[in-house]
Design a protein around this motif. Structure first.
Motif, mmCIF file in Angstrom:
data_model
loop_
_atom_site.group_PDB
_atom_site.id
_atom_site.type_symbol
_atom_site.label_atom_id
_atom_site.label_comp_id
_atom_site.label_asym_id
_atom_site.label_seq_id
_atom_site.Cartn_x
_atom_site.Cartn_y
_atom_site.Cartn_z
ATOM 1 N N MET A 227 0.867 -1.187 0.000
ATOM 2 C CA MET A 227 0.000 0.000 0.000
ATOM 3 C C MET A 227 0.896 1.227 0.000
ATOM 4 N N ASN A 228 0.644 2.159 -0.908
ATOM 5 C CA ASN A 228 1.363 3.431 -0.956
ATOM 6 C C ASN A 228 0.558 4.467 -0.185
ATOM 7 N N HIS A 229 1.236 5.254 0.650
ATOM 8 C CA HIS A 229 0.575 6.240 1.498
ATOM 9 C C HIS A 229 0.919 7.655 1.025
ATOM 10 N N TYR A 230 -0.096 8.528 0.993
ATOM 11 C CA TYR A 230 0.041 9.901 0.506
ATOM 12 C C TYR A 230 -0.539 10.872 1.521
ATOM 13 N N ASP A 231 0.029 12.087 1.583
ATOM 14 C CA ASP A 231 -0.524 13.117 2.472
ATOM 15 C C ASP A 231 -1.707 13.801 1.791
ATOM 16 N N ALA A 232 -2.272 14.810 2.440
ATOM 17 C CA ALA A 232 -3.457 15.493 1.927
ATOM 18 C C ALA A 232 -3.193 16.227 0.610
ATOM 19 N N HIS A 233 -1.922 16.496 0.290
ATOM 20 C CA HIS A 233 -1.556 17.198 -0.937
ATOM 21 C C HIS A 233 -1.175 16.251 -2.065
ATOM 22 N N GLY A 234 -1.241 14.926 -1.815
ATOM 23 C CA GLY A 234 -0.908 13.944 -2.834
ATOM 24 C C GLY A 234 0.553 13.559 -2.894
ATOM 25 N N ASN A 235 1.376 14.022 -1.938
ATOM 26 C CA ASN A 235 2.794 13.660 -1.906
ATOM 27 C C ASN A 235 2.959 12.300 -1.232
ATOM 28 N N LYS A 236 3.747 11.420 -1.845
ATOM 29 C CA LYS A 236 3.967 10.097 -1.263
ATOM 30 C C LYS A 236 4.781 10.241 0.019
ATOM 31 N N VAL A 237 4.277 9.643 1.108
ATOM 32 C CA VAL A 237 4.957 9.738 2.402
ATOM 33 C C VAL A 237 5.439 8.391 2.904
ATOM 34 N N GLY A 238 5.123 7.305 2.198
ATOM 35 C CA GLY A 238 5.602 5.991 2.618
ATOM 36 C C GLY A 238 4.829 4.867 1.970
ATOM 37 N N ARG A 239 5.135 3.643 2.453
ATOM 38 C CA ARG A 239 4.431 2.469 1.958
ATOM 39 C C ARG A 239 4.431 1.399 3.038
ATOM 40 N N SER A 240 3.546 0.441 2.890
ATOM 41 C CA SER A 240 3.478 -0.707 3.794
ATOM 42 C C SER A 240 3.458 -1.964 2.952
ATOM 43 N N SER A 241 4.148 -2.992 3.416
ATOM 44 C CA SER A 241 4.158 -4.263 2.707
ATOM 45 C C SER A 241 4.015 -5.402 3.700
ATOM 46 N N SER A 242 3.642 -6.556 3.206
ATOM 47 C CA SER A 242 3.403 -7.723 4.052
ATOM 48 C C SER A 242 4.686 -8.216 4.694
ATOM 49 N N GLY A 243 4.563 -8.635 5.957
ATOM 50 C CA GLY A 243 5.665 -9.223 6.693
ATOM 51 C C GLY A 243 5.343 -10.679 7.011
ATOM 52 N N PHE A 244 5.939 -11.202 8.068
ATOM 53 C CA PHE A 244 5.709 -12.584 8.469
ATOM 54 C C PHE A 244 4.457 -12.712 9.321
ATOM 55 N N PHE A 245 3.786 -13.844 9.211
ATOM 56 C CA PHE A 245 2.627 -14.188 10.037
ATOM 57 C C PHE A 245 1.520 -13.146 9.972
ATOM 58 N N GLY A 246 1.311 -12.547 8.796
ATOM 59 C CA GLY A 246 0.221 -11.593 8.608
ATOM 60 C C GLY A 246 0.531 -10.174 9.042
ATOM 61 N N SER A 247 1.748 -9.902 9.483
ATOM 62 C CA SER A 247 2.100 -8.550 9.926
ATOM 63 C C SER A 247 2.327 -7.635 8.714
ATOM 64 N N LYS A 248 2.444 -6.345 8.973
ATOM 65 C CA LYS A 248 2.747 -5.346 7.943
ATOM 66 C C LYS A 248 3.964 -4.548 8.377
ATOM 67 N N ASN A 249 4.904 -4.335 7.469
ATOM 68 C CA ASN A 249 6.076 -3.504 7.720
ATOM 69 C C ASN A 249 5.848 -2.145 7.075
ATOM 70 N N HIS A 250 6.230 -1.073 7.781
ATOM 71 C CA HIS A 250 5.999 0.290 7.303
ATOM 72 C C HIS A 250 7.336 0.968 6.986
#
Length: 104
Positions: free
Chosen positions: A57-80
């Motif tokens: 998942m790509n994350h954006y601020d209110a102005h549309g600037n990319k501020v980060g992403r999240s991807s799948s980790g182990f055992f259903g977790s998410k890394n940011h």
């Protein structure tokens, strides 16, 4: 690793976000094509997240600037990650669809 807060499912696909003391700090609502719109505790839109490559998942601020992403980790977790690719934290699934968030 300090617990930063948690999120729990609400009605109609929405998610409520809480800080480590249990105070509601915002919510997210489903958008179009798998995206999520994010709002602060006053209901002001602060950003959105859109599906990326390979289940991320790509994350954006209110102005549309990319501020980060999240991807799948182990055992259903998410890394940011921040917008430079540095890991900033992770989230672990809890009971009944909730998530616990941690800083790394």
């Amino acid at each position: 690793m300090e617990k930063k807060g948690y999120s729990s499912r609400s009605w109609f696909g929405s998610v409520n976000h809480y800080d480590s003391h249990g105070k509601k700090v915002g919510h997210s609502s489903p958008g179009m094509f798998g995206s999520m719109n994010h709002y602060d505790e006053n209901g002001k839109k602060i950003g959105h997240s859109s599906p990326g490559m390979f289940g991320s998942m790509n994350h954006y601020d209110a102005h549309g600037n990319k501020v980060g992403r999240s991807s799948s980790g182990f055992f259903g977790s998410k890394n940011h990650y921040d917008d430079h690719g540095r890991k900033t934290g992770h989230s672990s699934p809890g009971m009944f669809g909730s998530w616990s968030h941690y800083d790394d």
